[in-house]
Design a protein around this motif. Sequence first.
Motif, short mmCIF file in Angstrom:
data_model
loop_
_atom_site.label_atom_id
_atom_site.label_comp_id
_atom_site.label_asym_id
_atom_site.label_seq_id
_atom_site.Cartn_x
_atom_site.Cartn_y
_atom_site.Cartn_z
N ILE A 1 71.80 58.75 26.15
CA ILE A 1 70.89 58.78 27.31
C ILE A 1 69.51 59.25 26.89
CG2 ILE A 1 70.43 59.86 29.55
CD1 ILE A 1 72.62 57.69 29.63
N ARG A 2 69.47 60.27 26.04
CA ARG A 2 68.20 60.80 25.54
C ARG A 2 67.45 59.72 24.75
NH1 ARG A 2 63.73 63.18 26.10
NH2 ARG A 2 62.91 64.24 24.30
N HIS B 1 68.40 67.44 28.91
CA HIS B 1 67.27 67.07 28.08
C HIS B 1 65.93 67.24 28.80
CE1 HIS B 1 69.69 65.72 24.77
NE2 HIS B 1 70.39 64.92 25.55
N LYS B 2 66.00 67.79 30.03
CA LYS B 2 64.80 68.05 30.83
C LYS B 2 63.93 66.79 30.98
CE LYS B 2 64.61 72.97 29.70
NZ LYS B 2 65.97 73.14 29.31
N LEU B 3 64.61 65.68 31.23
CA LEU B 3 63.90 64.42 31.43
C LEU B 3 63.19 64.47 32.77
CD1 LEU B 3 66.62 61.94 30.11
CD2 LEU B 3 64.81 63.13 28.86
N ARG B 4 61.93 64.12 32.77
CA ARG B 4 61.13 64.24 33.99
C ARG B 4 61.28 63.05 34.92
NH1 ARG B 4 55.46 65.41 31.56
NH2 ARG B 4 56.40 64.72 29.63
N ASN B 5 62.06 62.09 34.53
CA ASN B 5 62.27 60.92 35.38
C ASN B 5 63.18 61.27 36.55
OD1 ASN B 5 60.87 59.31 33.49
ND2 ASN B 5 62.69 59.32 32.23
N ARG C 1 73.58 62.36 35.06
CA ARG C 1 72.75 63.39 35.70
C ARG C 1 72.64 64.62 34.80
NH1 ARG C 1 71.30 62.29 40.82
NH2 ARG C 1 72.65 61.01 42.12
N GLU C 2 73.76 65.04 34.22
CA GLU C 2 73.76 66.20 33.34
C GLU C 2 72.91 65.95 32.10
OE1 GLU C 2 77.77 67.48 32.57
OE2 GLU C 2 78.08 68.08 34.66
N PRO D 1 79.48 55.76 24.99
CA PRO D 1 80.34 56.57 24.13
C PRO D 1 81.34 57.35 24.97
CG PRO D 1 78.00 57.00 23.70
CD PRO D 1 78.09 56.18 24.95
N VAL D 2 82.52 57.56 24.42
CA VAL D 2 83.55 58.32 25.13
C VAL D 2 83.27 59.81 25.04
CG1 VAL D 2 86.03 58.76 25.26
CG2 VAL D 2 85.21 56.50 24.61
N ASP D 3 82.75 60.24 23.91
CA ASP D 3 82.45 61.64 23.67
C ASP D 3 81.23 62.09 24.48
OD1 ASP D 3 80.53 63.37 21.52
OD2 ASP D 3 82.56 64.15 21.86
N PHE D 4 81.35 63.22 25.16
CA PHE D 4 80.28 63.71 26.04
C PHE D 4 78.98 63.97 25.27
CE2 PHE D 4 78.07 67.30 28.12
CZ PHE D 4 77.70 66.66 29.29
N GLU D 5 79.06 64.63 24.13
CA GLU D 5 77.86 64.95 23.37
C GLU D 5 77.15 63.68 22.90
OE1 GLU D 5 76.35 67.92 22.86
OE2 GLU D 5 77.86 68.73 24.22
N THR D 6 77.92 62.71 22.45
CA THR D 6 77.33 61.45 22.00
C THR D 6 76.70 60.71 23.18
OG1 THR D 6 79.03 61.32 20.29
CG2 THR D 6 77.80 59.31 20.74
N PHE D 7 77.38 60.73 24.34
CA PHE D 7 76.83 60.11 25.55
C PHE D 7 75.48 60.74 25.89
CE2 PHE D 7 76.25 59.71 30.11
CZ PHE D 7 76.50 58.37 30.32
#
Length: 138
Positions: free
Chosen positions: A123-124, A23-27, A17-18, A113-119
């Motif tokens: 998603i992006r 990334h301001k995904l419109r979906n 969700r975050e 990925p375990v790392d939040f930034e990579t995750f």
Amino acid sequence: MHVLLVEDDPGDVLMTREAFEYHKLRNVLDVVTDGEQALQFLRRSGDYADAPRPGLILLDLNLPRVDGLEVLAEIKADPVLKVIPVVILTTSQAQQDVLRSYALHANAYVSKPVDFETFMGVIRQIDNFFVTVVKLAP
């Protein structure tokens, strides 16, 4: 477009969700927490009679009630649902899970990925590929 996330881990749901918000995904992200709910959502039955038809499914493999591989098999065996792209998004890196997922016609297999930034980046990239680059079935 609606994206169905099938995920039982509340932390992974929150991160997804975050990532959508960041990334301001419109979906629109719809979430169910087990395989049985996923099949009801997709078949628009029970509590999900008014569910939208997703344009993309993000599917975890390790789910309660009905596991992700069984959900994938049901989706790809259904003439109406099989055109919806399914991205396996899981912690499993087992080669047998990868092989079985592709044998059941998963469109992609992504290890979380375990790392939040990579995750967030993953998603992006999934969204960018399946929403911007690929022409999906109506």
